[in-house]
Design a protein around this motif. Structure first.
Motif, PDB file in Angstrom:
ATOM      1  N   GLU A 132     -14.917   6.307  16.708  1.00 24.07           N
ATOM      2  CA  GLU A 132     -15.151   5.916  15.313  1.00 24.07           C
ATOM      3  C   GLU A 132     -16.036   6.936  14.600  1.00 24.07           C
ATOM      4  O   GLU A 132     -15.754   7.350  13.474  1.00 24.07           O
ATOM      5  CB  GLU A 132     -15.803   4.535  15.257  1.00 24.07           C
ATOM      6  CG  GLU A 132     -16.135   4.075  13.853  1.00 24.07           C
ATOM      7  CD  GLU A 132     -16.887   2.748  13.835  1.00 24.07           C
ATOM      8  OE1 GLU A 132     -17.328   2.378  12.733  1.00 24.07           O
ATOM      9  OE2 GLU A 132     -17.036   2.102  14.885  1.00 24.07           O
ATOM     10  N   LEU A 133     -17.122   7.364  15.258  1.00 21.89           N
ATOM     11  CA  LEU A 133     -18.005   8.348  14.646  1.00 21.89           C
ATOM     12  C   LEU A 133     -17.277   9.675  14.440  1.00 21.89           C
ATOM     13  O   LEU A 133     -17.388  10.298  13.381  1.00 21.89           O
ATOM     14  CB  LEU A 133     -19.272   8.550  15.475  1.00 21.89           C
ATOM     15  CG  LEU A 133     -20.266   9.573  14.921  1.00 21.89           C
ATOM     16  CD1 LEU A 133     -20.728   9.185  13.519  1.00 21.89           C
ATOM     17  CD2 LEU A 133     -21.452   9.720  15.861  1.00 21.89           C
ATOM     18  N   PHE A 134     -16.521  10.101  15.441  1.00 23.34           N
ATOM     19  CA  PHE A 134     -15.777  11.354  15.317  1.00 23.34           C
ATOM     20  C   PHE A 134     -14.813  11.303  14.135  1.00 23.34           C
ATOM     21  O   PHE A 134     -14.760  12.237  13.328  1.00 23.34           O
ATOM     22  CB  PHE A 134     -15.003  11.654  16.608  1.00 23.34           C
ATOM     23  CG  PHE A 134     -14.209  12.924  16.537  1.00 23.34           C
ATOM     24  CD1 PHE A 134     -14.816  14.155  16.722  1.00 23.34           C
ATOM     25  CD2 PHE A 134     -12.847  12.895  16.281  1.00 23.34           C
ATOM     26  CE1 PHE A 134     -14.081  15.337  16.645  1.00 23.34           C
ATOM     27  CE2 PHE A 134     -12.100  14.063  16.202  1.00 23.34           C
ATOM     28  CZ  PHE A 134     -12.718  15.284  16.388  1.00 23.34           C
ATOM     29  N   GLU A 135     -14.051  10.233  14.023  1.00 21.54           N
ATOM     30  CA  GLU A 135     -13.081  10.112  12.933  1.00 21.54           C
ATOM     31  C   GLU A 135     -13.780  10.058  11.576  1.00 21.54           C
ATOM     32  O   GLU A 135     -13.284  10.614  10.599  1.00 21.54           O
ATOM     33  CB  GLU A 135     -12.180   8.897  13.137  1.00 21.54           C
ATOM     34  CG  GLU A 135     -11.237   9.037  14.325  1.00 21.54           C
ATOM     35  CD  GLU A 135     -10.310  10.244  14.242  1.00 21.54           C
ATOM     36  OE1 GLU A 135      -9.946  10.681  13.126  1.00 21.54           O
ATOM     37  OE2 GLU A 135      -9.951  10.778  15.313  1.00 21.54           O
ATOM     38  N   THR A 136     -14.937   9.427  11.541  1.00 20.49           N
ATOM     39  CA  THR A 136     -15.691   9.368  10.284  1.00 20.49           C
ATOM     40  C   THR A 136     -16.158  10.768   9.888  1.00 20.49           C
ATOM     41  O   THR A 136     -16.016  11.172   8.731  1.00 20.49           O
ATOM     42  CB  THR A 136     -16.894   8.417  10.422  1.00 20.49           C
ATOM     43  OG1 THR A 136     -16.408   7.114  10.754  1.00 20.49           O
ATOM     44  CG2 THR A 136     -17.699   8.345   9.149  1.00 20.49           C
ATOM     45  N   GLY A 144     -14.879   7.225   0.556  1.00 22.04           N
ATOM     46  CA  GLY A 144     -15.499   6.202   1.388  1.00 22.04           C
ATOM     47  C   GLY A 144     -16.156   6.680   2.659  1.00 22.04           C
ATOM     48  O   GLY A 144     -16.776   5.900   3.367  1.00 22.04           O
ATOM     49  N   THR A 145     -16.041   7.961   2.993  1.00 17.40           N
ATOM     50  CA  THR A 145     -16.592   8.408   4.265  1.00 17.40           C
ATOM     51  C   THR A 145     -18.114   8.483   4.257  1.00 17.40           C
ATOM     52  O   THR A 145     -18.729   8.331   5.300  1.00 17.40           O
ATOM     53  CB  THR A 145     -16.011   9.772   4.702  1.00 17.40           C
ATOM     54  OG1 THR A 145     -16.235  10.725   3.668  1.00 17.40           O
ATOM     55  CG2 THR A 145     -14.541   9.658   5.030  1.00 17.40           C
ATOM     56  N   ARG A 146     -18.701   8.697   3.097  1.00 14.34           N
ATOM     57  CA  ARG A 146     -20.165   8.740   3.034  1.00 14.34           C
ATOM     58  C   ARG A 146     -20.738   7.409   3.504  1.00 14.34           C
ATOM     59  O   ARG A 146     -21.651   7.371   4.321  1.00 14.34           O
ATOM     60  CB  ARG A 146     -20.632   9.069   1.628  1.00 14.34           C
ATOM     61  CG  ARG A 146     -22.123   9.174   1.506  1.00 14.34           C
ATOM     62  CD  ARG A 146     -22.513   9.704   0.112  1.00 14.34           C
ATOM     63  NE  ARG A 146     -23.926   9.595  -0.044  1.00 14.34           N
ATOM     64  CZ  ARG A 146     -24.535   8.637  -0.733  1.00 14.34           C
ATOM     65  NH1 ARG A 146     -23.834   7.709  -1.329  1.00 14.34           N
ATOM     66  NH2 ARG A 146     -25.835   8.604  -0.822  1.00 14.34           N
ATOM     67  N   ARG A 151     -23.117   4.042   7.758  1.00 16.94           N
ATOM     68  CA  ARG A 151     -23.041   2.827   8.577  1.00 16.94           C
ATOM     69  C   ARG A 151     -23.000   3.205  10.068  1.00 16.94           C
ATOM     70  O   ARG A 151     -23.698   2.608  10.881  1.00 16.94           O
ATOM     71  CB  ARG A 151     -21.798   2.034   8.181  1.00 16.94           C
ATOM     72  CG  ARG A 151     -21.749   0.624   8.679  1.00 16.94           C
ATOM     73  CD  ARG A 151     -20.619  -0.204   8.076  1.00 16.94           C
ATOM     74  NE  ARG A 151     -19.328   0.480   7.935  1.00 16.94           N
ATOM     75  CZ  ARG A 151     -18.826   0.931   6.773  1.00 16.94           C
ATOM     76  NH1 ARG A 151     -19.502   0.798   5.654  1.00 16.94           N
ATOM     77  NH2 ARG A 151     -17.666   1.549   6.738  1.00 16.94           N
ATOM     78  N   ALA A 152     -22.208   4.200  10.408  1.00 17.91           N
ATOM     79  CA  ALA A 152     -22.090   4.627  11.822  1.00 17.91           C
ATOM     80  C   ALA A 152     -23.415   5.167  12.333  1.00 17.91           C
ATOM     81  O   ALA A 152     -23.814   4.868  13.466  1.00 17.91           O
ATOM     82  CB  ALA A 152     -20.981   5.683  11.966  1.00 17.91           C
ATOM     83  N   LEU A 153     -24.097   5.929  11.528  1.00 16.59           N
ATOM     84  CA  LEU A 153     -25.375   6.508  11.949  1.00 16.59           C
ATOM     85  C   LEU A 153     -26.445   5.442  12.134  1.00 16.59           C
ATOM     86  O   LEU A 153     -27.317   5.575  12.995  1.00 16.59           O
ATOM     87  CB  LEU A 153     -25.829   7.584  10.974  1.00 16.59           C
ATOM     88  CG  LEU A 153     -24.960   8.843  10.941  1.00 16.59           C
ATOM     89  CD1 LEU A 153     -25.414   9.779   9.851  1.00 16.59           C
ATOM     90  CD2 LEU A 153     -24.944   9.536  12.293  1.00 16.59           C
TER      91      LEU A 153
END
Length: 159
Positions: A132-136, A144-146, A151-153
């Motif tokens: 998920e983090l890699f794809e983000t 929407g990636t920001r 959120r992932a971080l």
């Protein structure tokens, strides 16, 4: 089966990595030991950062293979290039030329290469959240990636 290897690298690469004896005492020494890194490849490894993670101990099979490897400087070879002659058990020789190491501008990593490296380095910490983090990160800059990255971080372990 490979009987022996003769590697030719640039004088700078030889100066930095070629003078080692193939018996590194630390992971840092192993990273800069040309014979040890070639032996890793002969033993079927991809030779990545995961081969040098602490706590680290030299692999006895890899160290034993270094006895079959000779390295020499060749001023005709570029700093990120190498030439290898592999003598096979049947007496024949196969030659390989690596024009530029992976990740060099002359041989850039593609997304699959980056995923392999990222996965090996990040999965021990993030586990199932690694993809998920890699794809983000891969999609960063697109809509929407920001927010997704933020959120992932926030879910990363604190250490």
């Amino acid at each position: 089966a490979v009987r022996s290897i003769k590697a030719r690298v640039s004088p700078l690469a030889m100066q930095i990595t070629g003078g080692a004896d193939g018996k590194p005492a630390t992971s840092l020494a192993a990273k800069f030991d040309l014979r040890y890194c070639i032996a890793l490849g002969l033993e079927g490894r991809n030779v990545s950062a995961t081969d040098f993670i602490e706590p680290w101990r030299p692999d006895p099979a890899v160290v034993a293979r270094t006895a079959d490897i000779a390295a020499a400087a060749d001023p005709r070879i570029g700093v990120a290039a190498a030439e290898i002659d592999a003598e096979l058990a049947d007496g024949t020789t196969e030659s390989f030329r690596i024009a530029a190491s992976k990740g060099h501008p002359g041989n850039p990593m593609d997304w699959d290469d980056m995923w392999q490296k990222f996965e090996a380095l990040v999965t021990p910490t993030l586990g199932s959240k690694t993809r998920e983090l890699f794809e983000t990160v891969r999609m960063f800059g697109k809509g929407g990636t920001r927010e997704s990255l933020s959120r992932a971080l926030r879910t990363l372990p604190a250490n």
